[in-house]
Structures are given as C-alpha cells and as structure tokens.
Design an enzyme around this catalytic site. Structure first.
Site, PDB file in Angstrom:
ATOM      1  N   ASN A 148       0.817  -1.214   0.000  1.00  0.00           N
ATOM      2  CA  ASN A 148       0.000   0.000   0.000  1.00  0.00           C
ATOM      3  C   ASN A 148       0.848   1.258   0.000  1.00  0.00           C
ATOM      4  O   ASN A 148       2.048   1.185   0.270  1.00  0.00           O
ATOM      5  CB  ASN A 148      -0.893  -0.009   1.261  1.00  0.00           C
ATOM      6  CG  ASN A 148      -2.232  -0.658   0.982  1.00  0.00           C
ATOM      7  OD1 ASN A 148      -2.819  -0.487  -0.086  1.00  0.00           O
ATOM      8  ND2 ASN A 148      -2.727  -1.400   1.967  1.00  0.00           N
ATOM      9  N   CYS A 171      -5.739  -5.474  -4.589  1.00  0.00           N
ATOM     10  CA  CYS A 171      -6.230  -5.193  -3.246  1.00  0.00           C
ATOM     11  C   CYS A 171      -7.211  -6.291  -2.867  1.00  0.00           C
ATOM     12  O   CYS A 171      -7.977  -6.760  -3.711  1.00  0.00           O
ATOM     13  CB  CYS A 171      -6.918  -3.834  -3.250  1.00  0.00           C
ATOM     14  SG  CYS A 171      -7.842  -3.498  -1.742  1.00  0.00           S
ATOM     15  N   ASP A 172      -7.202  -6.653  -1.588  1.00  0.00           N
ATOM     16  CA  ASP A 172      -8.115  -7.713  -1.144  1.00  0.00           C
ATOM     17  C   ASP A 172      -9.476  -7.204  -0.690  1.00  0.00           C
ATOM     18  O   ASP A 172     -10.361  -7.986  -0.359  1.00  0.00           O
ATOM     19  CB  ASP A 172      -7.466  -8.518  -0.010  1.00  0.00           C
ATOM     20  CG  ASP A 172      -7.162  -7.652   1.214  1.00  0.00           C
ATOM     21  OD1 ASP A 172      -7.746  -6.576   1.381  1.00  0.00           O
ATOM     22  OD2 ASP A 172      -6.316  -8.080   2.024  1.00  0.00           O
ATOM     23  N   HIS A 201      -9.463   1.366  -3.277  1.00  0.00           N
ATOM     24  CA  HIS A 201     -10.078   1.904  -2.054  1.00  0.00           C
ATOM     25  C   HIS A 201     -11.024   3.059  -2.388  1.00  0.00           C
ATOM     26  O   HIS A 201     -11.188   3.987  -1.581  1.00  0.00           O
ATOM     27  CB  HIS A 201      -9.023   2.346  -1.024  1.00  0.00           C
ATOM     28  CG  HIS A 201      -8.277   1.195  -0.412  1.00  0.00           C
ATOM     29  ND1 HIS A 201      -7.376   1.336   0.605  1.00  0.00           N
ATOM     30  CD2 HIS A 201      -8.311  -0.140  -0.677  1.00  0.00           C
ATOM     31  CE1 HIS A 201      -6.869   0.153   0.942  1.00  0.00           C
ATOM     32  NE2 HIS A 201      -7.425  -0.763   0.162  1.00  0.00           N
ATOM     33  N   TYR A 264     -14.004   1.682   2.078  1.00  0.00           N
ATOM     34  CA  TYR A 264     -13.084   2.823   2.224  1.00  0.00           C
ATOM     35  C   TYR A 264     -13.724   4.156   1.834  1.00  0.00           C
ATOM     36  O   TYR A 264     -13.201   5.219   2.185  1.00  0.00           O
ATOM     37  CB  TYR A 264     -11.787   2.592   1.426  1.00  0.00           C
ATOM     38  CG  TYR A 264     -10.806   1.722   2.183  1.00  0.00           C
ATOM     39  CD1 TYR A 264      -9.934   2.270   3.111  1.00  0.00           C
ATOM     40  CD2 TYR A 264     -10.787   0.343   2.004  1.00  0.00           C
ATOM     41  CE1 TYR A 264      -9.047   1.475   3.831  1.00  0.00           C
ATOM     42  CE2 TYR A 264      -9.904  -0.462   2.714  1.00  0.00           C
ATOM     43  CZ  TYR A 264      -9.038   0.117   3.627  1.00  0.00           C
ATOM     44  OH  TYR A 264      -8.168  -0.674   4.341  1.00  0.00           O
TER      45      TYR A 264
HETATM   46  P1  NAD Z   1       4.655  -5.203   8.216  1.00  0.00           P
HETATM   47  O1  NAD Z   1       5.421  -3.979   8.567  1.00  0.00           O
HETATM   48  O2  NAD Z   1       4.254  -6.159   9.279  1.00  0.00           O
HETATM   49  O3  NAD Z   1       5.504  -6.063   7.152  1.00  0.00           O
HETATM   50  C1  NAD Z   1       6.223  -5.522   6.124  1.00  0.00           C
HETATM   51  C2  NAD Z   1       7.578  -6.215   6.024  1.00  0.00           C
HETATM   52  O4  NAD Z   1       8.264  -5.634   4.908  1.00  0.00           O
HETATM   53  C3  NAD Z   1       8.474  -6.015   7.242  1.00  0.00           C
HETATM   54  O5  NAD Z   1       8.955  -7.253   7.709  1.00  0.00           O
HETATM   55  C4  NAD Z   1       9.617  -5.137   6.716  1.00  0.00           C
HETATM   56  O6  NAD Z   1      10.861  -5.411   7.317  1.00  0.00           O
HETATM   57  C5  NAD Z   1       9.618  -5.496   5.251  1.00  0.00           C
HETATM   58  N1  NAD Z   1      10.206  -4.489   4.372  1.00  0.00           N
HETATM   59  C6  NAD Z   1      10.115  -3.146   4.457  1.00  0.00           C
HETATM   60  N2  NAD Z   1      10.781  -2.568   3.437  1.00  0.00           N
HETATM   61  C7  NAD Z   1      11.305  -3.580   2.693  1.00  0.00           C
HETATM   62  C8  NAD Z   1      12.101  -3.622   1.515  1.00  0.00           C
HETATM   63  N3  NAD Z   1      12.477  -2.517   0.897  1.00  0.00           N
HETATM   64  N4  NAD Z   1      12.456  -4.826   1.035  1.00  0.00           N
HETATM   65  C9  NAD Z   1      12.089  -5.966   1.645  1.00  0.00           C
HETATM   66  N5  NAD Z   1      11.340  -5.990   2.769  1.00  0.00           N
HETATM   67  C10 NAD Z   1      10.961  -4.803   3.291  1.00  0.00           C
HETATM   68  O7  NAD Z   1       3.388  -4.728   7.379  1.00  0.00           O
HETATM   69  P2  NAD Z   1       1.997  -5.450   7.178  1.00  0.00           P
HETATM   70  O8  NAD Z   1       0.985  -4.736   7.982  1.00  0.00           O
HETATM   71  O9  NAD Z   1       2.117  -6.899   7.356  1.00  0.00           O
HETATM   72  O10 NAD Z   1       1.673  -5.110   5.673  1.00  0.00           O
HETATM   73  C11 NAD Z   1       2.526  -5.437   4.609  1.00  0.00           C
HETATM   74  C12 NAD Z   1       2.104  -4.677   3.364  1.00  0.00           C
HETATM   75  O11 NAD Z   1       0.947  -5.259   2.799  1.00  0.00           O
HETATM   76  C13 NAD Z   1       1.744  -3.225   3.631  1.00  0.00           C
HETATM   77  O12 NAD Z   1       2.126  -2.436   2.543  1.00  0.00           O
HETATM   78  C14 NAD Z   1       0.235  -3.275   3.727  1.00  0.00           C
HETATM   79  O13 NAD Z   1      -0.339  -2.033   3.530  1.00  0.00           O
HETATM   80  C15 NAD Z   1      -0.035  -4.245   2.597  1.00  0.00           C
HETATM   81  N6  NAD Z   1      -1.366  -4.861   2.539  1.00  0.00           N
HETATM   82  C16 NAD Z   1      -2.092  -4.602   1.435  1.00  0.00           C
HETATM   83  C17 NAD Z   1      -3.319  -5.179   1.266  1.00  0.00           C
HETATM   84  C18 NAD Z   1      -4.094  -4.857   0.038  1.00  0.00           C
HETATM   85  O14 NAD Z   1      -5.261  -5.130  -0.026  1.00  0.00           O
HETATM   86  N7  NAD Z   1      -3.495  -4.261  -0.987  1.00  0.00           N
HETATM   87  C19 NAD Z   1      -3.821  -6.024   2.238  1.00  0.00           C
HETATM   88  C20 NAD Z   1      -3.057  -6.273   3.362  1.00  0.00           C
HETATM   89  C21 NAD Z   1      -1.805  -5.688   3.489  1.00  0.00           C
HETATM   90  C1  G6P Z   2      -7.804  -4.259   3.837  1.00  0.00           C
HETATM   91  C2  G6P Z   2      -7.251  -3.351   2.777  1.00  0.00           C
HETATM   92  C3  G6P Z   2      -5.756  -3.270   2.886  1.00  0.00           C
HETATM   93  C4  G6P Z   2      -5.330  -2.897   4.292  1.00  0.00           C
HETATM   94  C5  G6P Z   2      -5.882  -3.958   5.219  1.00  0.00           C
HETATM   95  C6  G6P Z   2      -5.513  -3.844   6.667  1.00  0.00           C
HETATM   96  O1  G6P Z   2      -7.501  -5.575   3.578  1.00  0.00           O
HETATM   97  O2  G6P Z   2      -7.606  -3.770   1.501  1.00  0.00           O
HETATM   98  O3  G6P Z   2      -5.297  -2.382   1.915  1.00  0.00           O
HETATM   99  O4  G6P Z   2      -3.937  -2.832   4.381  1.00  0.00           O
HETATM  100  O5  G6P Z   2      -7.273  -3.923   5.108  1.00  0.00           O
HETATM  101  O6  G6P Z   2      -6.028  -2.745   7.296  1.00  0.00           O
HETATM  102  P1  G6P Z   2      -5.760  -2.584   8.863  1.00  0.00           P
HETATM  103  O7  G6P Z   2      -6.231  -1.223   9.175  1.00  0.00           O
HETATM  104  O8  G6P Z   2      -6.517  -3.681   9.549  1.00  0.00           O
HETATM  105  O9  G6P Z   2      -4.264  -2.745   9.022  1.00  0.00           O
HETATM  106 MN    MN Z   3      -6.403  -2.690  -0.034  1.00  0.00          MN
END
Ligand code: NAD
Ligand code: G6P
Ligand code: MN
Length: 441
Positions: A148, A171-172, A201, A264
C-alpha cells in the site's frame, strides 16, 4: 501442471503466515516447487520463517525447498512469481501518518487522505528499486504487488515500468466485502461474479450475479438496508474497528442507493464523523501493533516453542486465498474473473485512459483482460476524477520533488479541502518523513 517457484518479499509481514496457510489451502490450484522469503529485517522475518518451516513440514510435504534470506540476489533468482508486501518505515511510521492529520482535525488513515500520501511518498522509491532488482534476477516472473497505498504505488510503477506487462497491483478489499455478500446470499465467494468500478479503495459494486447469471444485487441491497452489514472473513470478523467500518456500509447505501460501496468510501463521504470516531493518540496503527502484529508473532513463537502446529490457531483468510487464486489464474491461463488494478484505456469509457482503475478482469497467461464498464454516472465520475487528480499529483510531487503539487494534492483530497490546513499537515509530514521522502522544493 508446472510447479511454481514463489518468492515473498516482506517475509516478516504480519500477513506472511496467513499467506503460507493460503498456499497450503490452494496447493491443488497453485502447486509450489519452492518458497523463498526475502526481507530487509532478518529478525522479523526469521520468526515467520522458523514457524513456516514447521507448518510446511506438517502440511506441505510436496514442497521441495523453503529458504529465507536478506540477500536480494539469492532470493530473487529464478522466480516464477514474486508477491510483494513491504511497508517502508514500518508500522511506527503508520502511527505518524494517522496521528498527524488527526491532530489537525482531518482523517488519519493508512491509505486515505494525508496518511496515504505520506505512505505513498515513502513506498514509491523502495518499490521502484525492488522491481528493478526483481527484473535483474527474474526477468519473466509475474510480480503481484499489494504493498500500500496500492493506488499510488500502481500509478508510480505504471509510469516507470510502462512496458512491463507482468506487474499486477491488487487489493483484497473487494474480495473481503464479497465474503460478506456470499454469507448473506448463502453462497461461496467463488460462486459470485462481480461488476465493479473505481480506483483502489475508492469504488463501487454495480452488480453481483452468480455463475448461472442470476442477478442478486437487489436481494443484497435490501438485506444490507434492512439488516445491516458485518465482516465475515476470519481475519476481520471479530475486530471492532472492522465491524464499525462494515456497519457504515448500510448508511452509505441509504444515502447513495445506486451502487454497493467499497468500505473505504466512508473516509471520503463522512470525513467529519470518521475523525470524531478516532482517538488521535491511539489510532488504527497502534491497534494493529497491539492486535494483529502481537497475535501473529505470538502464534509464531508458540509454533516454534512447541515444534508443532498442533493446537495452534492457524486460519486461512481471504487475503491470501485471493492473491493465490489470482496467481493461479495467471500461471495456468484459467481465465477466472478477479477485481484487479489496471490502466483504464477505455474500460470506464468516460474516464481518462491513463487512470489506474480497479475493475474485474479475465486473468490469462497473457495478463489481465479487463471487462468493459462503459459510462459511469456523474456523481461517481466526479468523485473519482477528484481522487484521481489527487493520486496523480502525489506521484508528480514525488518525481518532480514539487512542494506545490503536494499542496495541491492534499487540497484536492476530500478528507482535507482547506488549503491552509493542507499546508500545515504537509509541513508536519515533511518533517516526520525527512528520512524517507525526496526533498520537496
Ligand atoms: P509489516 O510492517 O508487518 O511487514 C512488512 C515487512 O516488509 C516487514 O517485515 C519489513 O521489514 C519489510 N520491508 C520493508 N521494506 C522492505 C524492503 N524494501 N524490502 C524488503 N522488505 C521490506 O506490514 P503489514 O501490515 O504486514 O503489511 C505489509 C504490506 O501489505 C503493507 O504495505 C500493507 O499495507 C499491505 N497490505 C495490502 C493489502 C491490500 O489489499 N493491498 C492487504 C493487506 C496488506
Ligand atoms: C484491507 C485493505 C488493505 C489494508 C488492510 C488492513 O484488507 O484492503 O489495503 O492494508 O485492510 O487494514 P488494517 O487497518 O486492519 O491494518
Ligand atoms: Mn487494499
């Protein structure tokens, strides 16, 4: 069926163990030859990896190799698929993204409004570097990105890697919403065929049908209007914050009954209410650090301590399953329809061609083939165009290091509106992000 070599970038993520469980649940659709984790934070990744070793030993004996590393070349060589889930600045910076706007009375959220802009300006540089590295070591791999803020990341990557047809942003959220639709309709999510349009979103379901073609939209709307809406996916069902968010869908649908809104949209349609609901000193980021993050790493510790998954609370959620099913459809030319982020090019016919839109697409081994949406109505078009201009200005501000464009972006955003407030928030975000953002002039 050719078995896949998969790399997960961001192996230390809070979503990694859930993804491993999804890969196990979907092994018949997307069989793995090898799985590799890569992260810049070896400690964070190691916990997930040590637990994953035990999970795979017990539940995925067919997999030939599992490794984890902080060495890019070792990780990224010879991949068929790379899933990218990084968070530049970590959850600590997410706290600032949310607290700073809230202290000025504006929405403080991970991907919406000023917080989303701040996170976007941090993510773009790392994402470009990563895609270049992936292409150096695995020129033909499919890259599924869900880092994100996906809207801003997708816009930036589409500018830099415009010829690369094997990067797909996803996106999920539409799928998580469809899990609740399926529950209402007494069906499985995979039985539902959505019509959907918008930006990431920032979109609407215009129709939900089943695979026999029956239109279930009115049934769904009247259920939500009369009985409300609740999260059903295991990852979010018991989370009070997500429960509140889903509840708001009923209000959105009452106010604007034409289409079923993405959750969203609450931040853009009811910004004042969203601000009132937040505790500016304990935002969603802190809730996630005390909630999901602690829960996931405690689970990993338990599995490692016991050296077995027996008794461990391991669940499969829609986030992982959706990504894996998308990958399967691309890998094996299945031709399933999933909602993904692609360049518009006439799909929404009264919106700019170069918008990165979220729409249903047939996923083949020749990439996503988005389905025509046609013309969208004035209200949704107006909202989308404002948001799209904001997203483009954020990406312009990043590449041109242009302060004025960042100020224009925030002023355009429905969660801010007032120029002096936009300036104050921007100036504080610049200070908070000085290690991450390019210098804006
Ligand atoms: P998190 O901080 O727990 O995990 C991210 C990991 O990435 C960490 O372990 C960190 O060390 C690593 N990292 C950071 N920069 C890096 C780089 N340059 N190279 C390699 N590794 C690196 O975060 P999270 O809450 O688990 O979320 C992970 C990502 O997934 C976030 O961007 C979040 O917004 C995204 N996400 C998106 C959706 C969606 O629907 N698009 C859904 C869920 C999560
Ligand atoms: C949804 C969205 C993601 C977001 C996630 C977690 O799955 O699609 O983009 O990162 O929710 O949101 P939260 O606020 O629970 O970390
Ligand atoms: Mn999303």
């Amino acid at each position: 069926m050719k078995k896949q070599d998969l790399v997960i970038v961001g192996g230390g993520s809070t979503y990694t163990i859930g993804m491993v469980m999804s890969l196990i649940a979907e092994k018949g659709n997307f069989p793995l030859k090898s799985l590799t984790f890569y992260d810049i934070d070896s400690k964070r990744q190691e916990k997930n990896a040590k637990a994953t070793e035990i999970i795979l030993k017990e539940k995925y004996s067919e997999i030939e190799e599992f490794t984890y590393t902080t060495d890019k070349e070792e990780a990224l060589k010879g991949a068929d698929f790379v899933f990218v889930q990084i968070r530049t600045g970590g959850l600590e910076m997410r706290v600032k993204d949310e607290e700073i706007p809230l202290s000025y009375g504006a929405v403080g959220q991970e991907t919406c409004g000023p917080g989303g802009m701040a996170y976007g300006m941090r993510s773009i540089g790392d994402m470009i570097e990563l895609i270049n590295d992936i292409r150096r070591y695995s020129p033909d791999a499919w890259i599924l990105n869900y880092t994100n803020p996906a809207a801003i990341v997708a816009e930036a990557l589409n500018r830099v890697f415009s010829d690369d047809k094997k990067i797909l942003n996803i996106c999920d959220m539409p799928a998580a919403i469809m899990v609740s639709y399926a529950d209402i309709l007494g069906k499985e999510i995979w039985d539902l065929v959505p019509e959907y349009f918008g930006l990431n979103h920032f979109g609407w379901f215009s129709k939900i049908r089943d695979r026999d073609g029956n239109d279930l939209t009115d049934q769904l709307k009247s259920h939500i209007l009369n009985k409300g809406f609740v999260p059903e996916d295991s990852e979010i069902a018991d989370d009070p914050s997500w429960q509140k968010t889903f509840k708001q869908v009923q209000i959105m649908l009452k106010d604007f009954p034409d289409y079923l809104p993405n959750t969203y949209l609450q931040y853009y349609l009811y910004p004042d209410n969203m601000v009132k609901k937040e505790d500016p000193k304990y935002t969603r980021a802190s809730q996630v650090m005390d909630g999901r993050e602690k829960r996931v790493f405690k689970l990993a510790d338990e599995i490692i301590g016991a050296q077995t998954t027996e008794g461990a609370d391991l669940e499969v959620d829609i986030h992982g399953r959706y990504m894996v099913r998308v990958a399967a459809s691309l890998a094996y030319n299945v031709g399933d329809i999933y909602i993904v982020i692609v360049e518009n090019n006439g799909i929404i016919s009264n919106l700019a061609d170069d918008a990165m839109v979220e729409v249903p697409a047939v996923l083949t081994n020749d990439g996503p083939k988005p389905l025509a949406v046609g013309k969208i109505p004035t209200f949704q078009k107006g909202l989308i165009e404002g948001q799209l201009a904001y997203e483009k200005l954020v990406v312009d501000a990043y590449f041109e290091q242009d302060y004025n464009k960042a100020l224009q972006a925030l002023t355009l955003n429905r969660t801010v509106v007032n120029a002096p407030v936009a300036r104050e928030i921007l100036d504080e975000l610049i200070v908070a992000n000085k290690e991450y953002w390019p210098k804006l002039n």
